[in-house]
Design a protein around this motif. Sequence first.
Motif, PDB file in Angstrom:
ATOM      1  N   ARG A   1      46.967  34.840  44.378  1.00 59.17           N
ATOM      2  CA  ARG A   1      46.357  35.388  43.184  1.00 59.17           C
ATOM      3  C   ARG A   1      46.788  36.841  43.180  1.00 59.17           C
ATOM      4  O   ARG A   1      46.592  37.546  44.171  1.00 59.17           O
ATOM      5  CB  ARG A   1      44.833  35.285  43.227  1.00 59.17           C
ATOM      6  N   LEU A   2      47.443  37.296  42.109  1.00 58.36           N
ATOM      7  CA  LEU A   2      47.917  38.682  42.081  1.00 58.36           C
ATOM      8  C   LEU A   2      46.723  39.633  42.134  1.00 58.36           C
ATOM      9  O   LEU A   2      45.853  39.599  41.260  1.00 58.36           O
ATOM     10  CB  LEU A   2      48.774  38.937  40.843  1.00 58.36           C
ATOM     11  N   ALA A   3      46.676  40.463  43.150  1.00 56.84           N
ATOM     12  CA  ALA A   3      45.554  41.367  43.396  1.00 56.84           C
ATOM     13  C   ALA A   3      45.463  42.440  42.322  1.00 56.84           C
ATOM     14  O   ALA A   3      46.477  42.913  41.805  1.00 56.84           O
ATOM     15  CB  ALA A   3      45.702  42.022  44.773  1.00 56.84           C
ATOM     16  N   GLY A   4      44.244  42.817  42.006  1.00 60.37           N
ATOM     17  CA  GLY A   4      44.000  43.985  41.165  1.00 60.37           C
ATOM     18  C   GLY A   4      44.245  43.828  39.680  1.00 60.37           C
ATOM     19  O   GLY A   4      44.151  44.804  38.949  1.00 60.37           O
ATOM     20  N   ILE A   5      44.570  42.609  39.215  1.00 64.91           N
ATOM     21  CA  ILE A   5      44.843  42.428  37.792  1.00 64.91           C
ATOM     22  C   ILE A   5      44.061  41.246  37.234  1.00 64.91           C
ATOM     23  O   ILE A   5      43.585  40.395  37.978  1.00 64.91           O
ATOM     24  CB  ILE A   5      46.346  42.244  37.494  1.00 64.91           C
ATOM     25  N   ALA A   6      43.953  41.216  35.909  1.00 64.18           N
ATOM     26  CA  ALA A   6      43.317  40.092  35.226  1.00 64.18           C
ATOM     27  C   ALA A   6      44.138  39.730  34.003  1.00 64.18           C
ATOM     28  O   ALA A   6      44.598  40.609  33.263  1.00 64.18           O
ATOM     29  CB  ALA A   6      41.896  40.450  34.808  1.00 64.18           C
ATOM     30  N   ALA A   7      44.322  38.429  33.813  1.00 67.49           N
ATOM     31  CA  ALA A   7      44.966  37.882  32.626  1.00 67.49           C
ATOM     32  C   ALA A   7      44.027  36.816  32.056  1.00 67.49           C
ATOM     33  O   ALA A   7      43.114  36.352  32.744  1.00 67.49           O
ATOM     34  CB  ALA A   7      46.319  37.265  32.986  1.00 67.49           C
ATOM     35  N   ARG A   8      44.252  36.441  30.818  1.00 64.27           N
ATOM     36  CA  ARG A   8      43.418  35.402  30.204  1.00 64.27           C
ATOM     37  C   ARG A   8      43.587  34.070  30.935  1.00 64.27           C
ATOM     38  O   ARG A   8      44.642  33.781  31.484  1.00 64.27           O
ATOM     39  CB  ARG A   8      43.795  35.200  28.734  1.00 64.27           C
TER      40      ARG A   8
ATOM     41  N   CYS B   1      52.127  45.474  39.331  1.00 66.38           N
ATOM     42  CA  CYS B   1      52.289  46.640  38.452  1.00 66.38           C
ATOM     43  C   CYS B   1      53.115  46.280  37.222  1.00 66.38           C
ATOM     44  O   CYS B   1      52.833  46.771  36.121  1.00 66.38           O
ATOM     45  CB  CYS B   1      52.949  47.784  39.216  1.00 66.38           C
ATOM     46  N   SER B   2      54.119  45.424  37.388  1.00 68.90           N
ATOM     47  CA  SER B   2      54.945  45.000  36.261  1.00 68.90           C
ATOM     48  C   SER B   2      54.121  44.227  35.242  1.00 68.90           C
ATOM     49  O   SER B   2      54.322  44.366  34.033  1.00 68.90           O
ATOM     50  CB  SER B   2      56.113  44.144  36.743  1.00 68.90           C
ATOM     51  N   MET B   3      53.183  43.416  35.710  1.00 68.67           N
ATOM     52  CA  MET B   3      52.319  42.673  34.782  1.00 68.67           C
ATOM     53  C   MET B   3      51.427  43.626  33.991  1.00 68.67           C
ATOM     54  O   MET B   3      51.255  43.459  32.781  1.00 68.67           O
ATOM     55  CB  MET B   3      51.472  41.650  35.552  1.00 68.67           C
ATOM     56  N   VAL B   4      50.898  44.655  34.643  1.00 68.94           N
ATOM     57  CA  VAL B   4      50.060  45.638  33.948  1.00 68.94           C
ATOM     58  C   VAL B   4      50.902  46.460  32.980  1.00 68.94           C
ATOM     59  O   VAL B   4      50.519  46.667  31.826  1.00 68.94           O
ATOM     60  CB  VAL B   4      49.314  46.542  34.954  1.00 68.94           C
ATOM     61  N   ALA B   5      52.076  46.922  33.409  1.00 65.80           N
ATOM     62  CA  ALA B   5      52.952  47.733  32.557  1.00 65.80           C
ATOM     63  C   ALA B   5      53.359  46.975  31.295  1.00 65.80           C
ATOM     64  O   ALA B   5      53.539  47.571  30.234  1.00 65.80           O
ATOM     65  CB  ALA B   5      54.190  48.175  33.333  1.00 65.80           C
ATOM     66  N   SER B   6      53.458  45.663  31.393  1.00 64.12           N
ATOM     67  CA  SER B   6      53.848  44.842  30.244  1.00 64.12           C
ATOM     68  C   SER B   6      52.729  44.701  29.220  1.00 64.12           C
ATOM     69  O   SER B   6      52.973  44.314  28.087  1.00 64.12           O
ATOM     70  CB  SER B   6      54.258  43.442  30.713  1.00 64.12           C
ATOM     71  N   GLY B   7      51.487  44.971  29.632  1.00 61.29           N
ATOM     72  CA  GLY B   7      50.335  44.761  28.759  1.00 61.29           C
ATOM     73  C   GLY B   7      49.852  43.316  28.753  1.00 61.29           C
ATOM     74  O   GLY B   7      48.871  43.002  28.089  1.00 61.29           O
ATOM     75  N   LYS B   8      50.514  42.448  29.491  1.00 63.67           N
ATOM     76  CA  LYS B   8      50.119  41.025  29.520  1.00 63.67           C
ATOM     77  C   LYS B   8      48.915  40.792  30.418  1.00 63.67           C
ATOM     78  O   LYS B   8      48.234  39.780  30.322  1.00 63.67           O
ATOM     79  CB  LYS B   8      51.275  40.138  29.996  1.00 63.67           C
TER      80      LYS B   8
ATOM     81  N   TYR C   1      39.094  45.726  41.783  1.00 63.40           N
ATOM     82  CA  TYR C   1      40.000  45.253  42.825  1.00 63.40           C
ATOM     83  C   TYR C   1      41.278  46.083  42.937  1.00 63.40           C
ATOM     84  O   TYR C   1      42.000  45.958  43.913  1.00 63.40           O
ATOM     85  CB  TYR C   1      40.370  43.778  42.578  1.00 63.40           C
ATOM     86  N   TRP C   2      41.545  46.914  41.944  1.00 65.68           N
ATOM     87  CA  TRP C   2      42.744  47.759  41.971  1.00 65.68           C
ATOM     88  C   TRP C   2      42.615  48.825  43.045  1.00 65.68           C
ATOM     89  O   TRP C   2      43.552  49.155  43.749  1.00 65.68           O
ATOM     90  CB  TRP C   2      42.967  48.379  40.594  1.00 65.68           C
ATOM     91  N   ARG C   3      41.437  49.388  43.150  1.00 65.84           N
ATOM     92  CA  ARG C   3      41.071  50.357  44.189  1.00 65.84           C
ATOM     93  C   ARG C   3      42.068  51.486  44.374  1.00 65.84           C
ATOM     94  O   ARG C   3      42.483  51.803  45.497  1.00 65.84           O
ATOM     95  CB  ARG C   3      40.833  49.630  45.513  1.00 65.84           C
ATOM     96  N   GLY C   4      42.501  52.076  43.251  1.00 70.37           N
ATOM     97  CA  GLY C   4      43.373  53.251  43.330  1.00 70.37           C
ATOM     98  C   GLY C   4      44.811  52.962  43.717  1.00 70.37           C
ATOM     99  O   GLY C   4      45.557  53.887  44.051  1.00 70.37           O
ATOM    100  N   HIS C   5      45.226  51.705  43.658  1.00 69.12           N
ATOM    101  CA  HIS C   5      46.612  51.354  44.002  1.00 69.12           C
ATOM    102  C   HIS C   5      47.578  52.171  43.165  1.00 69.12           C
ATOM    103  O   HIS C   5      47.358  52.401  41.990  1.00 69.12           O
ATOM    104  CB  HIS C   5      46.837  49.855  43.770  1.00 69.12           C
ATOM    105  N   LYS C   6      48.655  52.633  43.771  1.00 64.08           N
ATOM    106  CA  LYS C   6      49.686  53.404  43.060  1.00 64.08           C
ATOM    107  C   LYS C   6      50.924  52.541  42.887  1.00 64.08           C
ATOM    108  O   LYS C   6      51.418  51.939  43.835  1.00 64.08           O
ATOM    109  CB  LYS C   6      50.069  54.672  43.859  1.00 64.08           C
ATOM    110  N   CYS C   7      51.409  52.509  41.670  1.00 66.18           N
ATOM    111  CA  CYS C   7      52.622  51.719  41.382  1.00 66.18           C
ATOM    112  C   CYS C   7      53.855  52.546  41.676  1.00 66.18           C
ATOM    113  O   CYS C   7      53.851  53.737  41.562  1.00 66.18           O
ATOM    114  CB  CYS C   7      52.630  51.293  39.924  1.00 66.18           C
TER     115      CYS C   7
END
Length: 141
Positions: A40-47, A121-128, A135-141
């Motif tokens: 499960r990709l950490a720190g992100i959420a998708a529908r 980070c690529s999933m977040v940058a895409s807006g998807k 869960y992100w806890r300050g992660h730096k891309c």
Amino acid sequence: MEQLSVLPAIVASGEHFTCTPTRVWDGDGPVWCAEGSKIRLAGIAAREMDGTCSPGHPCPAASAIEARDYLVTLLGGAVGTTETGHIAVNGPRLSCRSDGSGKGKRTAAWCVLPNGKELNCSMVASGKALKWERYWRGHKC
């Protein structure tokens, strides 16, 4: 450190491991790995695939299919579908770090593509998908 050929269901938090993706369910996982784990990709959420967002989860504007298909693209593209509706991929080897349990028999993980880009980070940058601050806890891309 020698890599085992089959990983336990959940890789211990902080451990580094390899994942060669074989199939994908949705935009934040699970991603099945040839080595035996599910990510499960950490720190992100998708529908969710039914188009909903679970209560208390970030809810991106992108549809579940858009998010899943973008993740599949990052993993080299679809090579088919399974009888259960998962998208089959023949993905590149990912270098991952476990963030512990991703609920169920999944490992929450931060993964890097062979080109050096972080998958999460690529999933977040895409807006998807959206950052899930809890869960992100300050992660730096």
